[in-house]
Motif scaffolding. Structure first.
Motif, PDB file in Angstrom:
ATOM      1  N   CYS F 170       9.840 -34.890  32.402  1.00 47.09           N
ATOM      2  CA  CYS F 170      11.068 -34.201  32.002  1.00 47.09           C
ATOM      3  C   CYS F 170      12.187 -34.510  32.988  1.00 47.09           C
ATOM      4  CB  CYS F 170      10.845 -32.687  31.964  1.00 47.09           C
ATOM      5  SG  CYS F 170       9.996 -32.156  30.494  1.00 47.09           S
ATOM      6  N   SER F 171      11.876 -34.486  34.260  1.00 44.78           N
ATOM      7  CA  SER F 171      12.968 -34.728  35.210  1.00 44.78           C
ATOM      8  C   SER F 171      13.411 -36.181  35.163  1.00 44.78           C
ATOM      9  CB  SER F 171      12.556 -34.306  36.613  1.00 44.78           C
ATOM     10  OG  SER F 171      11.614 -35.206  37.126  1.00 44.78           O
ATOM     11  N   ILE F 172      12.481 -37.090  34.854  1.00 47.35           N
ATOM     12  CA  ILE F 172      12.891 -38.499  34.704  1.00 47.35           C
ATOM     13  C   ILE F 172      13.853 -38.650  33.542  1.00 47.35           C
ATOM     14  CG2 ILE F 172      12.057 -40.795  34.073  1.00 47.35           C
ATOM     15  CD1 ILE F 172       9.523 -40.194  35.629  1.00 47.35           C
ATOM     16  N   ILE F 173      13.510 -38.012  32.425  1.00 52.47           N
ATOM     17  CA  ILE F 173      14.403 -38.112  31.267  1.00 52.47           C
ATOM     18  C   ILE F 173      15.753 -37.469  31.591  1.00 52.47           C
ATOM     19  CG2 ILE F 173      14.713 -37.477  28.853  1.00 52.47           C
ATOM     20  CD1 ILE F 173      11.755 -37.587  28.478  1.00 52.47           C
ATOM     21  N   ALA F 174      15.705 -36.344  32.267  1.00 53.30           N
ATOM     22  CA  ALA F 174      16.968 -35.655  32.595  1.00 53.30           C
ATOM     23  C   ALA F 174      17.859 -36.542  33.468  1.00 53.30           C
ATOM     24  CB  ALA F 174      16.665 -34.340  33.310  1.00 53.30           C
ATOM     25  N   GLU F 175      17.262 -37.218  34.444  1.00 54.50           N
ATOM     26  CA  GLU F 175      18.041 -38.149  35.273  1.00 54.50           C
ATOM     27  C   GLU F 175      18.702 -39.225  34.438  1.00 54.50           C
ATOM     28  OE1 GLU F 175      15.755 -40.005  38.405  1.00 54.50           O
ATOM     29  OE2 GLU F 175      15.244 -37.991  39.125  1.00 54.50           O
ATOM     30  N   HIS F 176      17.895 -39.765  33.521  1.00 54.99           N
ATOM     31  CA  HIS F 176      18.399 -40.824  32.646  1.00 54.99           C
ATOM     32  C   HIS F 176      19.606 -40.306  31.862  1.00 54.99           C
ATOM     33  CE1 HIS F 176      18.345 -44.047  29.701  1.00 54.99           C
ATOM     34  NE2 HIS F 176      18.105 -43.196  28.718  1.00 54.99           N
ATOM     35  N   LEU F 177      19.500 -39.085  31.371  1.00 50.40           N
ATOM     36  CA  LEU F 177      20.606 -38.523  30.590  1.00 50.40           C
ATOM     37  C   LEU F 177      21.845 -38.344  31.474  1.00 50.40           C
ATOM     38  CD1 LEU F 177      18.666 -35.844  28.525  1.00 50.40           C
ATOM     39  CD2 LEU F 177      19.454 -38.079  27.769  1.00 50.40           C
ATOM     40  N   ARG F 178      21.626 -37.857  32.663  1.00 48.78           N
ATOM     41  CA  ARG F 178      22.760 -37.684  33.574  1.00 48.78           C
ATOM     42  C   ARG F 178      23.458 -39.006  33.840  1.00 48.78           C
ATOM     43  NH1 ARG F 178      19.611 -33.939  36.092  1.00 48.78           N
ATOM     44  NH2 ARG F 178      18.840 -35.325  37.712  1.00 48.78           N
ATOM     45  N   GLY F 179      22.694 -40.086  33.840  1.00 41.14           N
ATOM     46  CA  GLY F 179      23.272 -41.405  34.059  1.00 41.14           C
ATOM     47  C   GLY F 179      23.918 -41.978  32.806  1.00 41.14           C
ATOM     48  N   GLY F 194      17.661 -29.303  29.042  1.00 38.60           N
ATOM     49  CA  GLY F 194      19.071 -28.964  29.237  1.00 38.60           C
ATOM     50  C   GLY F 194      19.802 -28.837  27.911  1.00 38.60           C
ATOM     51  N   ALA F 195      21.074 -28.544  28.025  1.00 34.55           N
ATOM     52  CA  ALA F 195      21.831 -28.144  26.839  1.00 34.55           C
ATOM     53  C   ALA F 195      22.274 -29.310  25.972  1.00 34.55           C
ATOM     54  CB  ALA F 195      23.051 -27.344  27.276  1.00 34.55           C
ATOM     55  N   ALA F 196      22.408 -30.492  26.557  1.00 35.25           N
ATOM     56  CA  ALA F 196      23.065 -31.585  25.845  1.00 35.25           C
ATOM     57  C   ALA F 196      22.160 -32.222  24.816  1.00 35.25           C
ATOM     58  CB  ALA F 196      23.548 -32.628  26.844  1.00 35.25           C
ATOM     59  N   GLY F 197      21.571 -31.436  23.953  1.00 32.76           N
ATOM     60  CA  GLY F 197      20.708 -32.044  22.942  1.00 32.76           C
ATOM     61  C   GLY F 197      20.325 -31.017  21.918  1.00 32.76           C
ATOM     62  N   ARG F 198      19.535 -31.459  20.953  1.00 34.59           N
ATOM     63  CA  ARG F 198      19.132 -30.515  19.922  1.00 34.59           C
ATOM     64  C   ARG F 198      17.826 -30.973  19.314  1.00 34.59           C
ATOM     65  NH1 ARG F 198      20.796 -31.906  14.717  1.00 34.59           N
ATOM     66  NH2 ARG F 198      21.564 -34.035  14.587  1.00 34.59           N
ATOM     67  N   LYS F 199      17.301 -30.111  18.456  1.00 34.92           N
ATOM     68  CA  LYS F 199      16.074 -30.443  17.756  1.00 34.92           C
ATOM     69  C   LYS F 199      16.399 -30.793  16.326  1.00 34.92           C
ATOM     70  CE  LYS F 199      13.113 -27.425  20.412  1.00 34.92           C
ATOM     71  NZ  LYS F 199      12.165 -26.319  20.326  1.00 34.92           N
ATOM     72  N   LEU F 200      15.577 -31.680  15.766  1.00 25.71           N
ATOM     73  CA  LEU F 200      15.751 -32.012  14.354  1.00 25.71           C
ATOM     74  C   LEU F 200      14.379 -31.878  13.724  1.00 25.71           C
ATOM     75  CD1 LEU F 200      17.622 -33.249  12.144  1.00 25.71           C
ATOM     76  CD2 LEU F 200      16.674 -35.450  12.782  1.00 25.71           C
TER      77      LEU F 200
END
Ligand code: HEM
Ligand SMILES: Nc1ncnc2c1ncn2[C@@H]1O[C@H](COP(=O)(O)OP(=O)(O)OP(=O)(O)O)[C@@H](O)[C@H]1O
Ligand SMILES: Nc1ncnc2c1ncn2[C@@H]1O[C@H](COP(=O)(O)OP(=O)(O)OP(=O)(O)O)[C@@H](O)[C@H]1O
Ligand SMILES: [Mg+2]
Ligand SMILES: [Mg+2]
Lengths: 249, 59, 221, 204, 221, 204
Positions: F170-179, F194-200
């Motif tokens: 999860c933290s790896i993905i979060a870093e990627h998103l921050r970048g 985190g907030a910048a996403g959603r479920k489908l």
């Protein structure tokens, strides 16, 4: 009786076999060298020229010894394999993998020297004679054994798989030998026939026997040496290996 | 004694290629095989020593 | 008992489902036997002489090619584990698998052989001997092959290693099988060869399943 | 019924665990936990007799396992990472053949019922190759419903299942336990199967 | 570029890691060529005549057997997907894989062939022609084989289906290859056959990778 | 950046989904949910161009994907059920070869660092065959750390991982998103990125 059994099993443990093999192999190596020199001397300087084959027959001194050893070593491998399956001793697997390369080497030498002999005697490097064919198949069996055990990386599994193959192979060797023999003699090739010295000169016989002894000693020496290496490789994590003088130094 | 001169010995009555081919390859194999075995032993011993040294450092 | 029957039924069902499988072993046999005349040349005398050998080698290779599927698929998807854990002894299950293998890959060869023999201009009598020799010999191929397949199970590159292990052991089958046809062609009578072949098959029928089972247990570790 | 004492396991040159002991009585479950590579799968396979143990003892109904092999195996159901699913066969065929291997004949209605309970209604006759990952897993799990084994050994049974299927599987295991069965399983997720069981952690 | 090199390096590395693989393709060749005399009989005249055909068929079968590993392993573990998603064009990656396959399974055959030729008592000159014909022909075998391997990818029982597809396409290679050696033995000069073989190989070198790539894309769907 | 409009998918004779539309901007994630067999894997494979779509459109950076194939693929990292792990090669070799296939040379230190971060320290030189299921999965996931792709498409990345590894991922993905990266993934577990996403949700 019971006492003796226990003794045997004591030496079947790698830990006690390692120093024993270390003490024995130089003696066998020395014996091999002595017999070899004697055999070569007899073979080249004492044994007379053959009436039919000239000097070419002298190949016999390596050829026959190598052929015998190649067959004999396979039987020894099968023996150890059976021991390994029945008693589940670790040493037997190590013995089979120590012996196999040497056996394959002798099978190769038998083929090689035979081919070099065949060219001048029969005019062809190779003919499909029963003996030659079964030696070729024996060579393939060796290669199969080596390839199979090399392809499995867990030594315990490799040993047991190899043991099964060796036993299946040794059951088949007589079958193969007789089938090939029958196949070949039913319709013998016309242009080729085996010309063998009908009765061997006494010195030739002795030379041959000495060389056979030399090869025998060589095989024992190299097998003992190699089994020591294999023990080192496989028991690397035991304390007794770490305490060995040659490792500590 | 079968041979009158070394040259005759090496000529092997015209069968030199075959006889020396057999004996030569046999000798070669029997020299190379022990060398290979020795190399394998050296490798095993060396890697064992390295491992033990590394273990000591760890402790 | 029901487990044995289920194993056979399942293997046959799978063979049917994969459709091409049965047919392609046959075609391999057919193609190999037809490649030889192409590689060697068309003289009929020569062809008649080499026919028994070529046909038997073709059958042997076709049987061998289908071997590496004998246990591999079951190993990979875990069925073999389940077999080892079944209350029925593994050796019996293995025997059923070998039987199924023969039904799928050996029997069709026996039936096709006479057709291919015609290509080589064999007499009806020799064709009959060819069929009988294959009928007696192909079970031997499956049995020995099972040992090899079990030994090479789970070893990558096992397919070719399998041939290395198995082909030397196939030699007697080849010699007696092809020998029977040759003996018949040259008027010597094929009886001896055939009975030896049958004896070998019976022997292997007793011992090969045990060896294969032992090898399978190793592979499962 | 199942007693495991002082088990140790060595893979390659690594000692995965030692001195692992536990016992399972009728109606009890044991949840094996541990990090990736701690040796959970290895432990389960040793218990089933698929893997060689370094030392220790495994007893079933008071007798060491090696002696009573056939009976033990008749009481045992193991479901590993690989589900023993043949891609060419339909879900129904897969299930019936698995039952036959276990030594029992399964009639069609029972098989249908099991598949339906696992949410495979309408997919019974589709070759397994066309099923999604979770659906394949469900076919493998359907064996639980059709077997009479007392001891279930399940390696990560909840993997790849959706939420509803996880609940269903939990209730299937709970039923089994109520009927006097035992369950030994691994999972990285938390599971709730009632009080009659505990967790065992391998490794640090 | 670096991706191509990486593919070749990786395939060679895998071949080394699986140790037996390279050797066993060779041994298969050796064993098949040795089986024929066993099936056919030991007369040297006859053997000399059939030698080119037998050796070429043996090489062909050995090359073919190693084909089903060409893409299968990569398909199964998902590497093929990754290749299809790589920025480097798939056709180039496929070419590297074919090249690696030839290095592992074709080249060793070329080198072993003369030894086996001795078993059949061929003259040194014929042995040289045999080697040249194999040197020109085995790349053709790998190239055509790649198409077949790609087409049968992911189809169960593909191994035998593969032979069915590929063997007919191998026929020209066999005819020209074995033909060259035969022509040489009978003193006709092997030049014509050899240049035809070379032409075929060059042609296949251009087109086979594209065809194989197209087939792979279908298999990936 | 990634826009998917009115996608439909038919497998066999079954219409899995239709009219699926979503878009992903830099730094956003999308968690695809749905029951087993709802068509999540199929959707991901369509987005990567590995599966044929029935209808609809997929655009990357404003252009339909079919036209800008090579560039799109250079921006894409797909990790499916199968991890593209060669059993004979070591973890290290597997990782470096995967990078080379993506067109980049990976030096040893970077590879070591990636493996260490995923908890494979000391296992770098073990052939993958000997790794446990979760460890194999980790080797595959190490590719995330060594790639420069913007769009990550991950099919059930959390399966078979232990709790600690799930957090790490999860933290790896979060870093990627921050970048400025994007992540499209499926999972049956709940994930918090985190907030910048959603479920489908696919299917009913
Ligand atoms: C590649 C070719 C050859 C191979 C593989 C081969 C193989 C063998 C084998 C396996 C044996 C031991 C068999 C036994 O004692 O029953 C043997 C013994 C022998 N070979 Fe060869 N041989 C070959 C060529 C030749 C040639 C060309 C000659 C001589 C013209 C020859 C002469 C002998 C003799 C004299 C013995 C001792 C036989 C005895 O005392 O029983 N061999 N060979
Ligand atoms: N030959 C070997 N050499 C070194 N280590 C080995 C060898 N074979 C297996 N291992 C180790 O044994 C362990 C296998 O454990 P196992 O598969 O039982 O793990 P697990 O607890 O089931 O993990 P997971 O949660 O990932 O499924 C791994 O840590 C692996 O690295
Ligand atoms: N040939 C076919 N005929 C009928 N249905 C098919 C066919 N091929 C695939 N399917 C269906 O397509 C679906 C495949 O879906 P997919 O693998 O995308 O599911 P998923 O959402 O990833 O599920 P999971 O959560 O289990 O991984 C399954 O429901 C399967 O039954
Ligand atoms: Mg596990
Ligand atoms: Mg899915």
């Amino acid at each position: 009786m019971n006492n003796r059994l226990i003794n045997w099993f004591k030496f079947a443990s790698p830990q006690s076999f390692y120093p024993l093999a270390g003490r024995l192999w130089p003696w066998f190596a020395a014996l091999a060298a002595i017999f070899c020199l004697a055999g070569l001397w007899l073979g080249f300087f004492v044994a007379p020229t053959d009436a039919q084959q000239g000097e070419g027959y002298r190949i016999i001194f390596v050829h026959v010894a190598a052929s015998w050893m190649s067959m004999f070593i396979y039987c020894v491998i099968a023996f150890w394999a059976a021991i390994g399956i029945v008693f589940n001793t670790r040493l037997s697997g190590m013995m089979t993998s120590a012996l196999a390369p040497t056996g394959a080497l002798f099978a190769f030498l038998s083929l090689w020297t035979g081919a070099l002999w065949g060219k001048p005697m029969w005019g062809a490097w190779w003919v499909w004679d029963a003996r030659l064919t079964s030696e070729l198949i024996l060579f393939f069996l060796y290669l199969g054994f080596i390839a199979l055990t090399a392809a499995i990386d867990d030594p315990r599994r490799a040993d047991r798989a190899g043991a099964i193959l060796a036993l299946v192979g040794v059951v088949n060797i007589p079958v193969i030998y007789f089938s090939v023999k029958w196949w070949n003699t039913l319709h013998q090739g016309a242009s080729v026939s085996l010309t063998r010295a009908p009765s061997m000169a006494q010195t030739m016989l002795w030379g041959m026997l000495l060389m056979a002894l030399a090869f025998w000693m060589y095989a024992i020496a190299i097998a003992l040496y190699r089994v020591r290496v294999i023990i080192l490789e496989r028991e690397r994590h035991t304390t007794w290996v770490a305490d060995l003088p040659e490792i500590k130094a | 004694m079968n041979w009158n001169s070394p040259a005759e010995f090496f000529a092997m009555g015209g069968y030199a290629l075959y006889v020396w081919g057999s004996f030569g390859v046999t000798a070669l194999c029997m020299i190379v095989e022990p060398l290979l075995a020795r190399k394998r032993r050296c490798d095993a011993v060396n890697s064992l020593r390295r491992e033990i040294a590394a273990n000591k450092e760890d402790q | 008992m029901s487990a044995l029957w289920a194993v056979i039924r399942r293997d046959l069902l799978l063979a049917m489902r994969r459709k091409s499988e049965v047919l392609t072993a046959l075609f391999f046999f057919a193609i190999v036997s037809s490649l030889f005349p192409l590689g060697i040349g068309p003289e009929p005398d020569m062809l008649r002489k080499i026919a028994p050998g070529v046909l038997w080698v073709g059958a042997l290779l076709a049987a061998m090619l289908s071997l590496n599927r004998l246990f591999a698929a079951d190993h990979q998807d875990g069925t073999l584990e389940q077999m080892a854990l079944s209350p029925t002894p593994l050796a019996l299950l293995v025997s059923s698998k070998v039987l199924a293998h023969w039904l799928v890959s050996g029997l069709p060869l026996v039936l096709l052989a006479p057709v291919l023999g015609l290509q080589f201009d064999l007499s009806p009598r020799s064709l009959a001997v060819l069929m009988i020799s294959l009928l007696l010999g192909t079970p031997l191929l499956s049995l020995i092959g099972a040992i090899g397949a079990a030994l090479t199970l789970g070893i990558r590159g096992g397919g070719v290693l399998l041939s290395l292990l198995v082909l030397p052991l196939y030699v007697p089958a080849l010699i007696f099988g092809a020998g029977a046809v040759e003996a018949d062609i040259s008027g010597l009578g094929a009886g001896g060869h055939l009975s030896l072949l049958a004896a070998l098959t019976v022997l292997a029928g007793f011992f090969a399943p045990w060896a294969a089972t032992a090898a399978l247990r190793i592979a499962l570790e | 019924m199942l007693t495991v004492a002082n088990l140790a396991c060595v893979r390659g040159e690594r000692r995965l665990f030692e001195d692992v002991s536990f016992s399972l009585e009728q109606g009890q479950w044991l949840h094996l936990e541990g990090e990736n590579g701690a040796g959970k799968t290895s432990l389960l396979r040793i218990v089933c007799g698929l893997l060689h143990k370094e030392s220790g003892e495994i007893c079933w109904a008071g007798r060491p396992v090696a002696e009573s092999d056939d009976e033990y195996r008749a009481d045992l159901l193991y479901l590993g990472h690989a589900g023993a699913i043949k891609e060419e066969l339909t879900a129904l065929e897969n299930l019936r053949i698995a039952a036959a291997l276990g030594g029992r004949k399964l009639d069609e209605t029972a098989a249908f019922a099991a598949l339906r309970r696992l949410g495979l209604k309408g997919r019974e006759d589709l070759p397994a190759r066309f099923l999604s990952q979770g659906q394949k897993r469900r076919v493998a799990l359907a064996r639980l419903l059709t077997s009479r084994a007392k001891l279930w050994v399940l390696d990560e049974p909840f993997v790849a299942l959706d939420v509803r299927a996880v609940d269903e599987l939990c209730s299937i295991i709970a039923e089994h336990l109520r009927g006097g069965g035992m369950a030994l399983f691994t999972s990285h997720q938390a599971v709730n199967l009632g009080a009659a069981g505990r967790k065992l952690r391998l490794g640090p």
